[in-house]
Design an enzyme around this catalytic site. Structure first.
Site, PDB file in Angstrom:
ATOM      1  N   LYS A   1       2.942   9.742  -8.012  1.00  0.00           N
ATOM      2  CA  LYS A   1       3.391   8.653  -7.345  1.00  0.00           C
ATOM      3  C   LYS A   1       4.814   8.511  -7.262  1.00  0.00           C
ATOM      4  O   LYS A   1       5.643   9.311  -8.336  1.00  0.00           O
ATOM      5  CB  LYS A   1       2.954   7.267  -7.941  1.00  0.00           C
ATOM      6  CG  LYS A   1       3.098   6.195  -7.065  1.00  0.00           C
ATOM      7  CD  LYS A   1       2.022   6.164  -6.001  1.00  0.00           C
ATOM      8  CE  LYS A   1       1.796   4.875  -5.043  1.00  0.00           C
ATOM      9  NZ  LYS A   1       0.438   4.923  -4.475  1.00  0.00           N
TER      10      LYS A   1
ATOM     11  N   THR B   1      -6.339   3.379   5.254  1.00  0.00           N
ATOM     12  CA  THR B   1      -6.405   2.492   4.008  1.00  0.00           C
ATOM     13  C   THR B   1      -7.509   1.065   4.306  1.00  0.00           C
ATOM     14  O   THR B   1      -8.336   1.013   3.682  1.00  0.00           O
ATOM     15  CB  THR B   1      -5.419   2.364   3.352  1.00  0.00           C
ATOM     16  OG1 THR B   1      -4.635   3.393   3.467  1.00  0.00           O
ATOM     17  CG2 THR B   1      -5.762   1.722   1.983  1.00  0.00           C
TER      18      THR B   1
ATOM     19  N   SER C   1      -5.824  11.570   3.959  1.00  0.00           N
ATOM     20  CA  SER C   1      -4.602  12.500   3.770  1.00  0.00           C
ATOM     21  C   SER C   1      -4.891  13.841   3.417  1.00  0.00           C
ATOM     22  O   SER C   1      -4.455  14.689   3.845  1.00  0.00           O
ATOM     23  CB  SER C   1      -3.761  11.755   2.360  1.00  0.00           C
ATOM     24  OG  SER C   1      -2.693  10.932   2.844  1.00  0.00           O
TER      25      SER C   1
END
Ligand code: GLU
Length: 475
Positions: free
Chosen positions: A106, A194, A363
């Site tokens: 991240k 999402t 993704s």
């Protein structure tokens, strides 16, 4: 806003430790999986508005048991090392749970994107990409960033282009980042992914009567009252699809500038337009406005969707939450303290690492598309249509020849004769992923009396898979 209660990072570690404690792992492996492998902090200057502005950025790599490592980059003033590391850890578990072959990472830049214009943001993003690339923290084979809070397709396109300029001979350069616009190598359905995943997760939950019973729910999603906190990309798509396709009632939306409610269900598309044109929910004609967003989180409903940020449900307000199910569209919206209170109250929590895994799943599809240099369905679509047509024509011929005179309904014929395009394939792959992962979590939750909630079950599935990879690596 982060509160004075258990920090996000402590929460993730406590939840992990609780689950790992129920498992028999090789000595020392729990610690190896728990720790974050590395975090790179960079401070760089960009000349803007007549002076050098200094920015702080992070890229944390939690686990490289699979490579590339994967995870978004967020732009927010709240970004800090602890948060980035906790989010990277969640990425590791998330990818393992939904069987996306990546480790967890991240990143973040500490800035308020609303304070900078597009041109300035582009220069900052390109410079950050350069810093990441120098350390292989952006690379198709090692580390693949994606959008997160405060970033989107635009930033990913800049990053992909900056990377390409630095590595002109890399044929896979496009795969260095996902969440790109279609024109820059992105995939259909990534922007909605999402939110779409949240919808699929909730649909799957509603397919299991025994799970619904645990939450004190019955029936279908139609007419269920839903509160959504945050109408950003994730909250908006989840709300839109649940209202439009499942006929759920989005009774309340909580945003920065207050709360908008309508017991008959809000028109999500119109509300989003209102937010885009006015900057907030206040003044929206299709509902009643009030100021106190924190209190609205405690309104009665069937399903609560926190889709904004971490730690919004904590030890202090958890007892006042009055919903049956919480589906964590954001990462880490419920602290470990709140988790325990809610469990006692019988609220079922569909955990972040499952509920919001739609983003990273699509993704993955985008990364595969980039590496294979061809869009999904391009080879088979027309072939599929031709075979469907052969079958329909043969049926029609048989029906005429035998005098049965059957006619296929128009709707069926049209649907059957249309081969799947990229968007349909992406949605189908995502739906399959969400159903499979739910099944695995349920198996653990129902099958092991020590596993007392879905989050623990999710961790157990993820840790087991990571442990198996370490096992096969000989570690
Ligand atoms: N930022 C998203 C997440 O938290 C997406 C990550 C990705 O697509 O790599 O899951």
């Amino acid at each position: 806003m982060a509160n004075t209660h258990t920090s996000f990072r402590e929460s993730v570690e406590r939840m992990f430790t609780h689950a790992a404690g129920l498992m028999t792992l090789p000595p020392g492996l729990e610690e190896k999986i728990r720790v974050c492998n590395s975090t790179y902090t960079v401070r760089f200057g960009v000349r803007l508005r007549g002076q050098i502005q200094t920015f702080t950025g992070y890229r944390s790599v939690h686990s490289e048991h699979m490579e590339p490592v994967k995870g978004g980059i967020r732009y927010s003033l709240d970004v800090n090392q602890d948060e980035v590391e906790a989010l990277a850890a969640l990425m590791t578990y998330k990818c393992a749970l939904v069987e996306v072959p990546f480790g967890g990472s991240k990143g973040g830049l500490r800035l308020d994107p609303r304070e900078w214009n597009e041109d300035e943001l582009e220069r900052i993003t390109r410079r950050f990409t350069y810093e990441l690339s120098r350390r292989n923290l952006i690379s198709p084979s090692q580390n693949v960033p994606a959008p997160d809070m405060g970033t989107g397709e635009r930033e990913m396109a800049w990053m992909a282009d900056a990377y390409k300029r630095l590595h002109p001979d890399d044929i896979n350069a496009k795969a260095c980042v996902t969440g790109k616009p279609r024109t820059a190598g992105g995939i259909d359905g990534r922007v909605e992914a999402t939110g779409r995943g949240v919808q699929y997760a909730l649909r799957e939950f509603f397919r299991h009567d025994d799970m619904m019973k645990r939450a004190g729910l019955e029936g279908t999603l139609a007419g269920k009252r839903i509160i959504v906190q945050g109408l950003g990309n994730v909250g908006y798509h989840a709300a839109l699809f649940l209202a439009r396709e499942d006929k759920a009632l989005i009774t309340t939306v909580i945003e920065r500038d207050g709360v908008i409610s309508n017991p008959q269900g809000l028109d999500i598309e119109a509300l989003r337009q209102h937010i885009v044109s006015t900057g907030g929910v206040k003044g929206f004609a299709g509902g009643d406005w009030r100021a106190d967003g924190k209190a609205a989180l405690e309104d009665e409903c069937d399903v609560l969707i926190p889709a904004a940020m971490e730690s919004v449900i904590h030890g202090e307000n958890a007892d006042r939450i009055r919903c049956k199910v919480i589906i964590e569209a954001a990462n880490g919206p419920v602290t470990a303290d709140a988790d325990e209170v809610l469990k006692r109250k019988g609220v079922v929590i569909i955990p972040d690492m499952y509920a919001n895994a739609g983003g990273v799943t699509v993704s993955y599809f985008e990364w595969v598309k980039n590496l294979s240099q061809i869009s999904l369905g391009r080879l088979e679509r027309r072939h599929e249509e031709a075979r469907a047509r052969m079958l329909v024509e043969e049926l029609e011929r048989l029906s005429a020849d035998t005098g049965l005179n059957w006619t296929l309904s128009k709707g069926f014929k049209e649907a059957f004769l249309t081969g799947a395009d990229e968007l349909e394939l992406v949605r189908s792959g995502l739906d399959d992923t969400m159903r499979e992962a739910f099944g695995k979590m349920k198996e653990v939750w129902v099958g092991n009396s020590k596993v007392d909630d879905m989050r623990t079950a999710a961790y157990v599935v993820a840790i087991r898979r990571i442990s198996n990879v370490y096992g096969s690596l000989g570690l």
